[in-house]
Design a protein around this motif. Sequence first.
Motif, PDB file in Angstrom:
ATOM      1  N   GLN A  18       0.796  -1.218  -0.165  1.00  0.00           N
ATOM      2  CA  GLN A  18       0.095  -0.092  -0.091  1.00  0.00           C
ATOM      3  C   GLN A  18       0.935   1.362   0.027  1.00  0.00           C
ATOM      4  OE1 GLN A  18      -2.254  -0.848   3.465  1.00  0.00           O
ATOM      5  NE2 GLN A  18      -3.947  -1.644   2.313  1.00  0.00           N
ATOM      6  N   ASP A  19       2.076   1.372   0.609  1.00  0.00           N
ATOM      7  CA  ASP A  19       2.841   2.383   0.800  1.00  0.00           C
ATOM      8  C   ASP A  19       3.475   2.674  -0.504  1.00  0.00           C
ATOM      9  OD1 ASP A  19       2.357   2.708   3.459  1.00  0.00           O
ATOM     10  OD2 ASP A  19       4.237   1.655   4.127  1.00  0.00           O
ATOM     11  N   LYS A  20       3.949   1.522  -1.067  1.00  0.00           N
ATOM     12  CA  LYS A  20       4.456   1.727  -2.606  1.00  0.00           C
ATOM     13  C   LYS A  20       3.342   2.454  -3.589  1.00  0.00           C
ATOM     14  CE  LYS A  20       7.722  -2.093  -2.456  1.00  0.00           C
ATOM     15  NZ  LYS A  20       8.312  -3.308  -2.840  1.00  0.00           N
ATOM     16  N   GLU A  21       2.308   2.001  -3.217  1.00  0.00           N
ATOM     17  CA  GLU A  21       1.186   2.454  -4.141  1.00  0.00           C
ATOM     18  C   GLU A  21       0.779   3.956  -3.942  1.00  0.00           C
ATOM     19  OE1 GLU A  21      -2.632   0.321  -4.263  1.00  0.00           O
ATOM     20  OE2 GLU A  21      -1.522  -1.665  -4.357  1.00  0.00           O
ATOM     21  N   ILE A  22       0.863   4.304  -2.661  1.00  0.00           N
ATOM     22  CA  ILE A  22       0.609   5.639  -2.247  1.00  0.00           C
ATOM     23  C   ILE A  22       1.821   6.786  -2.906  1.00  0.00           C
ATOM     24  CG2 ILE A  22       0.773   7.285  -0.201  1.00  0.00           C
ATOM     25  CD1 ILE A  22      -0.923   4.894   1.034  1.00  0.00           C
ATOM     26  N   ASN A  24       3.964   5.998  -5.238  1.00  0.00           N
ATOM     27  CA  ASN A  24       3.765   5.864  -6.866  1.00  0.00           C
ATOM     28  C   ASN A  24       2.443   6.894  -7.239  1.00  0.00           C
ATOM     29  OD1 ASN A  24       5.705   4.080  -7.125  1.00  0.00           O
ATOM     30  ND2 ASN A  24       4.442   2.406  -7.554  1.00  0.00           N
ATOM     31  N   GLU A  25       1.721   7.096  -6.465  1.00  0.00           N
ATOM     32  CA  GLU A  25       0.809   8.071  -6.923  1.00  0.00           C
ATOM     33  C   GLU A  25       0.811   9.607  -6.445  1.00  0.00           C
ATOM     34  OE1 GLU A  25      -4.055   8.763  -5.118  1.00  0.00           O
ATOM     35  OE2 GLU A  25      -3.498   6.678  -5.319  1.00  0.00           O
ATOM     36  N   ASP A  27       4.086  10.407  -6.543  1.00  0.00           N
ATOM     37  CA  ASP A  27       5.129  10.749  -7.852  1.00  0.00           C
ATOM     38  C   ASP A  27       4.359  11.337  -8.881  1.00  0.00           C
ATOM     39  OD1 ASP A  27       7.843  10.857  -6.865  1.00  0.00           O
ATOM     40  OD2 ASP A  27       8.140   8.770  -8.060  1.00  0.00           O
ATOM     41  N   ALA A  28       3.446  10.599  -9.342  1.00  0.00           N
ATOM     42  CA  ALA A  28       2.591  10.889 -10.338  1.00  0.00           C
ATOM     43  C   ALA A  28       2.135  12.335 -10.538  1.00  0.00           C
ATOM     44  CB  ALA A  28       1.437   9.876 -10.707  1.00  0.00           C
ATOM     45  N   ARG A  29       1.515  12.563  -9.048  1.00  0.00           N
ATOM     46  CA  ARG A  29       1.001  13.939  -9.195  1.00  0.00           C
ATOM     47  C   ARG A  29       1.956  15.100  -9.056  1.00  0.00           C
ATOM     48  NH1 ARG A  29      -3.720  12.965  -4.240  1.00  0.00           N
ATOM     49  NH2 ARG A  29      -4.796  11.556  -5.315  1.00  0.00           N
ATOM     50  N   LYS A  30       3.152  14.738  -8.516  1.00  0.00           N
ATOM     51  CA  LYS A  30       4.303  15.588  -8.724  1.00  0.00           C
ATOM     52  C   LYS A  30       4.561  15.975 -10.208  1.00  0.00           C
ATOM     53  CE  LYS A  30       6.607  15.262  -4.416  1.00  0.00           C
ATOM     54  NZ  LYS A  30       7.863  14.655  -3.778  1.00  0.00           N
ATOM     55  N   LYS A  31       4.613  14.796 -11.047  1.00  0.00           N
ATOM     56  CA  LYS A  31       5.004  15.035 -12.274  1.00  0.00           C
ATOM     57  C   LYS A  31       4.016  15.956 -13.100  1.00  0.00           C
ATOM     58  CE  LYS A  31       7.931  11.161 -12.470  1.00  0.00           C
ATOM     59  NZ  LYS A  31       7.996   9.641 -12.876  1.00  0.00           N
ATOM     60  N   GLU A  32       2.679  15.440 -12.876  1.00  0.00           N
ATOM     61  CA  GLU A  32       1.605  16.270 -13.363  1.00  0.00           C
ATOM     62  C   GLU A  32       1.810  17.697 -12.990  1.00  0.00           C
ATOM     63  OE1 GLU A  32      -0.993  15.657 -15.614  1.00  0.00           O
ATOM     64  OE2 GLU A  32       0.225  14.045 -15.838  1.00  0.00           O
ATOM     65  N   ALA A  33       2.069  18.052 -11.601  1.00  0.00           N
ATOM     66  CA  ALA A  33       1.983  19.541 -11.293  1.00  0.00           C
ATOM     67  C   ALA A  33       3.260  20.196 -12.162  1.00  0.00           C
ATOM     68  CB  ALA A  33       2.219  19.471  -9.998  1.00  0.00           C
ATOM     69  N   LYS A  34       4.276  19.357 -12.406  1.00  0.00           N
ATOM     70  CA  LYS A  34       5.295  20.130 -12.865  1.00  0.00           C
ATOM     71  C   LYS A  34       4.989  20.247 -14.419  1.00  0.00           C
ATOM     72  CE  LYS A  34       9.348  18.411 -10.244  1.00  0.00           C
ATOM     73  NZ  LYS A  34      10.577  17.625 -10.500  1.00  0.00           N
ATOM     74  N   LYS A  35       4.290  19.303 -15.181  1.00  0.00           N
ATOM     75  CA  LYS A  35       3.997  19.485 -16.555  1.00  0.00           C
ATOM     76  C   LYS A  35       2.840  20.770 -16.574  1.00  0.00           C
ATOM     77  CE  LYS A  35       4.282  14.789 -17.913  1.00  0.00           C
ATOM     78  NZ  LYS A  35       3.295  13.603 -18.343  1.00  0.00           N
TER      79      LYS A  35
END
Length: 56
Positions: A18-22, A24-25, A27-35
């Motif tokens: 569960q921690d890994k999934e969180i 990863n999520e 991380d994905a949000r950070k990348k979206e924010a940067k984009k």
Amino acid sequence: MNMTDEVDLFEEMQHEEQDKEILNEIDARKKEAKKSFSSVVNKKKLSKHELDEVMV
């Protein structure tokens, strides 16, 4: 090893997944924010002075 040790270990492994999934999520949000930030900057073609104001 008794039964409770095995259960604890199993729960620990589940929590780790569960921690890994969180993570990863997040991380994905950070990348979206940067984009999205980059796309705003690129669309506006801000000058360096304007960009400094946005960053503050």
